[in-house]
Motif scaffolding. Structure first.
Motif, PDB file in Angstrom:
ATOM      1  N   MET A   1      39.041  56.897  33.743  1.00  0.00           N
ATOM      2  CA  MET A   1      38.632  57.457  32.457  1.00  0.00           C
ATOM      3  C   MET A   1      37.123  57.475  32.251  1.00  0.00           C
ATOM      4  O   MET A   1      36.583  58.401  31.628  1.00  0.00           O
ATOM      5  CB  MET A   1      39.255  56.645  31.316  1.00  0.00           C
ATOM      6  CG  MET A   1      40.747  56.773  31.180  1.00  0.00           C
ATOM      7  SD  MET A   1      41.384  55.630  29.907  1.00  0.00           S
ATOM      8  CE  MET A   1      40.556  56.257  28.433  1.00  0.00           C
ATOM      9  N   LEU A   2      36.433  56.464  32.711  1.00  0.00           N
ATOM     10  CA  LEU A   2      35.035  56.253  32.350  1.00  0.00           C
ATOM     11  C   LEU A   2      34.109  57.466  32.534  1.00  0.00           C
ATOM     12  O   LEU A   2      33.308  57.765  31.642  1.00  0.00           O
ATOM     13  CB  LEU A   2      34.479  55.044  33.115  1.00  0.00           C
ATOM     14  CG  LEU A   2      34.961  53.674  32.603  1.00  0.00           C
ATOM     15  CD1 LEU A   2      34.427  52.555  33.484  1.00  0.00           C
ATOM     16  CD2 LEU A   2      34.531  53.464  31.147  1.00  0.00           C
TER      17      LEU A   2
ATOM     18  N   TRP B   1      34.584  60.463  32.121  1.00  0.00           N
ATOM     19  CA  TRP B   1      34.880  61.540  31.170  1.00  0.00           C
ATOM     20  C   TRP B   1      34.349  61.251  29.774  1.00  0.00           C
ATOM     21  O   TRP B   1      34.451  62.097  28.879  1.00  0.00           O
ATOM     22  CB  TRP B   1      36.388  61.817  31.168  1.00  0.00           C
ATOM     23  CG  TRP B   1      36.828  62.193  32.546  1.00  0.00           C
ATOM     24  CD1 TRP B   1      37.364  61.383  33.498  1.00  0.00           C
ATOM     25  CD2 TRP B   1      36.685  63.472  33.156  1.00  0.00           C
ATOM     26  NE1 TRP B   1      37.573  62.071  34.663  1.00  0.00           N
ATOM     27  CE2 TRP B   1      37.167  63.364  34.482  1.00  0.00           C
ATOM     28  CE3 TRP B   1      36.206  64.710  32.718  1.00  0.00           C
ATOM     29  CZ2 TRP B   1      37.183  64.436  35.368  1.00  0.00           C
ATOM     30  CZ3 TRP B   1      36.231  65.785  33.591  1.00  0.00           C
ATOM     31  CH2 TRP B   1      36.708  65.628  34.902  1.00  0.00           C
ATOM     32  N   PHE B   2      33.744  60.074  29.585  1.00  0.00           N
ATOM     33  CA  PHE B   2      33.078  59.765  28.319  1.00  0.00           C
ATOM     34  C   PHE B   2      31.611  60.202  28.335  1.00  0.00           C
ATOM     35  O   PHE B   2      31.054  60.566  27.302  1.00  0.00           O
ATOM     36  CB  PHE B   2      33.140  58.261  28.042  1.00  0.00           C
ATOM     37  CG  PHE B   2      34.483  57.767  27.621  1.00  0.00           C
ATOM     38  CD1 PHE B   2      34.954  57.992  26.333  1.00  0.00           C
ATOM     39  CD2 PHE B   2      35.293  57.062  28.497  1.00  0.00           C
ATOM     40  CE1 PHE B   2      36.201  57.528  25.931  1.00  0.00           C
ATOM     41  CE2 PHE B   2      36.535  56.590  28.108  1.00  0.00           C
ATOM     42  CZ  PHE B   2      36.994  56.822  26.820  1.00  0.00           C
ATOM     43  N   THR B   3      30.981  60.141  29.496  1.00  0.00           N
ATOM     44  CA  THR B   3      29.534  60.370  29.560  1.00  0.00           C
ATOM     45  C   THR B   3      29.139  61.473  30.537  1.00  0.00           C
ATOM     46  O   THR B   3      28.530  62.467  30.160  1.00  0.00           O
ATOM     47  CB  THR B   3      28.827  59.069  29.967  1.00  0.00           C
ATOM     48  OG1 THR B   3      29.413  58.569  31.195  1.00  0.00           O
ATOM     49  CG2 THR B   3      28.976  58.004  28.885  1.00  0.00           C
TER      50      THR B   3
ATOM     51  N   HIS C   1      31.109  63.602  32.472  1.00  0.00           N
ATOM     52  CA  HIS C   1      31.883  64.841  32.305  1.00  0.00           C
ATOM     53  C   HIS C   1      32.407  64.882  30.865  1.00  0.00           C
ATOM     54  O   HIS C   1      33.562  64.570  30.612  1.00  0.00           O
ATOM     55  CB  HIS C   1      33.044  64.876  33.299  1.00  0.00           C
ATOM     56  CG  HIS C   1      32.630  64.694  34.726  1.00  0.00           C
ATOM     57  ND1 HIS C   1      31.745  65.523  35.359  1.00  0.00           N
ATOM     58  CD2 HIS C   1      32.996  63.747  35.647  1.00  0.00           C
ATOM     59  CE1 HIS C   1      31.571  65.122  36.614  1.00  0.00           C
ATOM     60  NE2 HIS C   1      32.313  64.040  36.804  1.00  0.00           N
ATOM     61  N   PHE C   2      31.565  65.277  29.953  1.00  0.00           N
ATOM     62  CA  PHE C   2      31.908  65.192  28.535  1.00  0.00           C
ATOM     63  C   PHE C   2      32.301  66.529  27.917  1.00  0.00           C
ATOM     64  O   PHE C   2      32.454  66.641  26.706  1.00  0.00           O
ATOM     65  CB  PHE C   2      30.713  64.629  27.746  1.00  0.00           C
ATOM     66  CG  PHE C   2      29.440  65.423  27.932  1.00  0.00           C
ATOM     67  CD1 PHE C   2      29.191  66.545  27.158  1.00  0.00           C
ATOM     68  CD2 PHE C   2      28.512  65.061  28.905  1.00  0.00           C
ATOM     69  CE1 PHE C   2      28.043  67.292  27.340  1.00  0.00           C
ATOM     70  CE2 PHE C   2      27.359  65.805  29.091  1.00  0.00           C
ATOM     71  CZ  PHE C   2      27.114  66.920  28.310  1.00  0.00           C
TER      72      PHE C   2
ATOM     73  N   ALA D   1      36.297  69.853  32.648  1.00  0.00           N
ATOM     74  CA  ALA D   1      37.217  69.156  31.753  1.00  0.00           C
ATOM     75  C   ALA D   1      38.603  69.786  31.796  1.00  0.00           C
ATOM     76  O   ALA D   1      39.624  69.079  31.809  1.00  0.00           O
ATOM     77  CB  ALA D   1      36.670  69.174  30.324  1.00  0.00           C
TER      78      ALA D   1
ATOM     79  N   ASN E   1      41.646  65.343  23.892  1.00  0.00           N
ATOM     80  CA  ASN E   1      41.056  64.038  24.179  1.00  0.00           C
ATOM     81  C   ASN E   1      41.031  63.864  25.700  1.00  0.00           C
ATOM     82  O   ASN E   1      41.926  63.247  26.286  1.00  0.00           O
ATOM     83  CB  ASN E   1      41.907  62.956  23.503  1.00  0.00           C
ATOM     84  CG  ASN E   1      41.477  61.544  23.866  1.00  0.00           C
ATOM     85  OD1 ASN E   1      40.481  61.323  24.531  1.00  0.00           O
ATOM     86  ND2 ASN E   1      42.260  60.565  23.417  1.00  0.00           N
TER      87      ASN E   1
ATOM     88  N   PRO F   1      39.189  62.112  27.995  1.00  0.00           N
ATOM     89  CA  PRO F   1      39.280  60.777  28.620  1.00  0.00           C
ATOM     90  C   PRO F   1      40.675  60.161  28.467  1.00  0.00           C
ATOM     91  O   PRO F   1      41.207  59.569  29.409  1.00  0.00           O
ATOM     92  CB  PRO F   1      38.236  59.958  27.854  1.00  0.00           C
ATOM     93  CG  PRO F   1      37.286  60.966  27.302  1.00  0.00           C
ATOM     94  CD  PRO F   1      38.120  62.158  26.982  1.00  0.00           C
TER      95      PRO F   1
ATOM     96  N   VAL G   1      43.147  61.962  30.780  1.00  0.00           N
ATOM     97  CA  VAL G   1      42.948  61.502  32.161  1.00  0.00           C
ATOM     98  C   VAL G   1      43.593  60.132  32.351  1.00  0.00           C
ATOM     99  O   VAL G   1      44.246  59.869  33.368  1.00  0.00           O
ATOM    100  CB  VAL G   1      41.444  61.449  32.497  1.00  0.00           C
ATOM    101  CG1 VAL G   1      41.203  60.715  33.822  1.00  0.00           C
ATOM    102  CG2 VAL G   1      40.860  62.857  32.579  1.00  0.00           C
ATOM    103  N   GLY G   2      43.430  59.257  31.352  1.00  0.00           N
ATOM    104  CA  GLY G   2      44.033  57.924  31.425  1.00  0.00           C
ATOM    105  C   GLY G   2      45.546  57.972  31.430  1.00  0.00           C
ATOM    106  O   GLY G   2      46.194  57.249  32.195  1.00  0.00           O
TER     107      GLY G   2
END
Length: 383
Positions: free
Chosen positions: A23-24, A26-28, A30-31, A45, A241, A243, A246-247
């Motif tokens: 997940m990580l 996709w927060f910063t 690949h936003f 995305a 959403n 991230p 993806v999770g």
């Protein structure tokens, strides 16, 4: 300070480190917005969402186009029941469900009743099970939906889903299942089992909170409950959403690979805990159908103790008296009451739910702690 041993996995699960790692970025890094299809950020995305959709679909033997991402199982249940009611009300307004469903289904059905719909609430037997015949007897010409929880969140009983779905279809109704507690723990094949709509939530299978899905079989129509940009093929609007999605996808991928071994391991640990409690503490019994239930869960009644004091006294383990969604209520579990327990028995029942990170040492510690606390509480009593 030492944290209590966590035995409340049915309430929520910790995010698996492998899920968090996926997940990580996709927060910063690949936003991008998955709906932004004019540049690389959006395309990247969108591709991640497509991958997760495949992972969810593969776990359930579904088609990737059938996966509708939601904020969780509560929204998925609302979308399924309200969506079918609004879309098919020209055919009928009757729905069949269980009296022991999660509040996300029961309260949605109560809402349907306020809109003029009719709902039949089937009563399970003392083990928590219903029969296909009960569904057959409840079917009417105007029945449009049968909604039956796959596995109960409090006692873990597994319903005969395949047979119930077949009965529903024979009566001309669609079949929905709240499979929140079953997904990732039991092998599910939506096609073989005849499931038309299935609700799930990521945080019950080591994914993040705030993301879930409703899987809608091709050919089944629902009316959207969230209007806006027409996302998710017009079935659920709102910026995706990424991230969280993806999770959820990664959690489903891991569950598919590890489900069999995990089920066997947790079944042995659960039995170790359950048998130890029953053997060492008198006047205890298991609530629900013992053989036909989830492998990681046991719900045990401790008679002749005050339920509230028991829960407060078990400071070294984290357990619950039932659904996390009703834990603020001072009323006894409605599920256990329907099974025939008295108020005192329901109050004095605890749900122990094990999970991926439970260890043999934790189970032995929990067993010893429960025995010591109950014995101390019963000192001076007639037991």
């Amino acid at each position: 300070m030492r944290l209590p041993v966590y035995l409340d996995y049915n309430a929520t699960t910790p995010v698996d480190p492998r899920v968090l790692e996926a997940m990580l970025p996709w927060f910063t890094e690949h936003f991008g917005n998955a709906a932004s299809r004019t540049h690389l950020y959006g395309w990247t995305a969108e591709e991640a969402v497509a991958t997760a959709r495949k992972q969810v679909a593969k776990l359930l033997r579904a088609n990737l186009k059938e996966v509708v991402f939601t904020s969780g199982a509560t929204e998925a249940n609302n979308l399924a029941i309200k969506g079918v009611f609004e879309k098919y009300s020209y055919k009928g307004t009757h729905i069949i469900t269980l009296a022991t469903e999660h509040k996300a289904v029961l309260d949605t059905c109560h809402h349907i009743e306020q809109l003029g719909g009719e709902v039949t609430y089937l009563m399970p037997d003392a083990n928590g099970l219903i029969t296909p015949k009960q569904v057959t007897d409840a079917l009417r010409p105007d029945t449009i939906l049968v909604s039956v929880m796959y596995a109960n969140n409090e006692i873990g009983v597994i319903q005969p889903i395949r047979e119930i779905a077949a009965v529903a279809h024979a009566g001309g109704a669609l079949f929905h299942t709240d499979a929140t507690q079953a997904v990732g723990k039991l092998p599910i094949d939506m096609v073989e089992e005849g499931i038309d709509l299935l609700s799930l939530s990521a945080h019950k299978l080591y994914g993040p909170k705030g993301i879930g899905a409703l899987v809608v079989r091709q050919g089944v129509e629902i009316t959207a409950q969230m209007d806006g940009g027409g996302h998710e093929r017009g079935r659920r609007s709102g910026t995706l959403n990424v991230p969280g999605i993806v999770g959820l996808g990664k959690a489903c991928e891991l569950a598919q690979k590890e489900m069999s071994a995990e089920t066997q391991r947790l079944g042995l640990l659960r039995d170790r805990l359950e048998k130890g409690i029953l053997a060492n503490i008198s006047h205890t019994f298991v609530n629900g159908n013992t053989p036909q239930r989830l492998a990681h869960l046991t719900n045990i009644c401790f008679e002749y103790v005050d339920g509230e004091n028991l829960l407060l006294s078990l400071k070294d383990i984290a357990v619950s008296t039932g659904s996390a969604c009703t834990s603020a209520s001072v009323l006894p579990s409605y599920v256990l009451k329907i099974l025939g327990l008295t108020d005192n028995q329901a109050y004095a029942s605890l749900r122990f739910s094990l999970g991926r990170f439970s260890t043999e040492e934790e189970i032995d510690f929990a067993l010893q702690h429960v025995v010591e606390v109950v014995e101390r509480m019963r000192v001076g009593s007639a037991v």
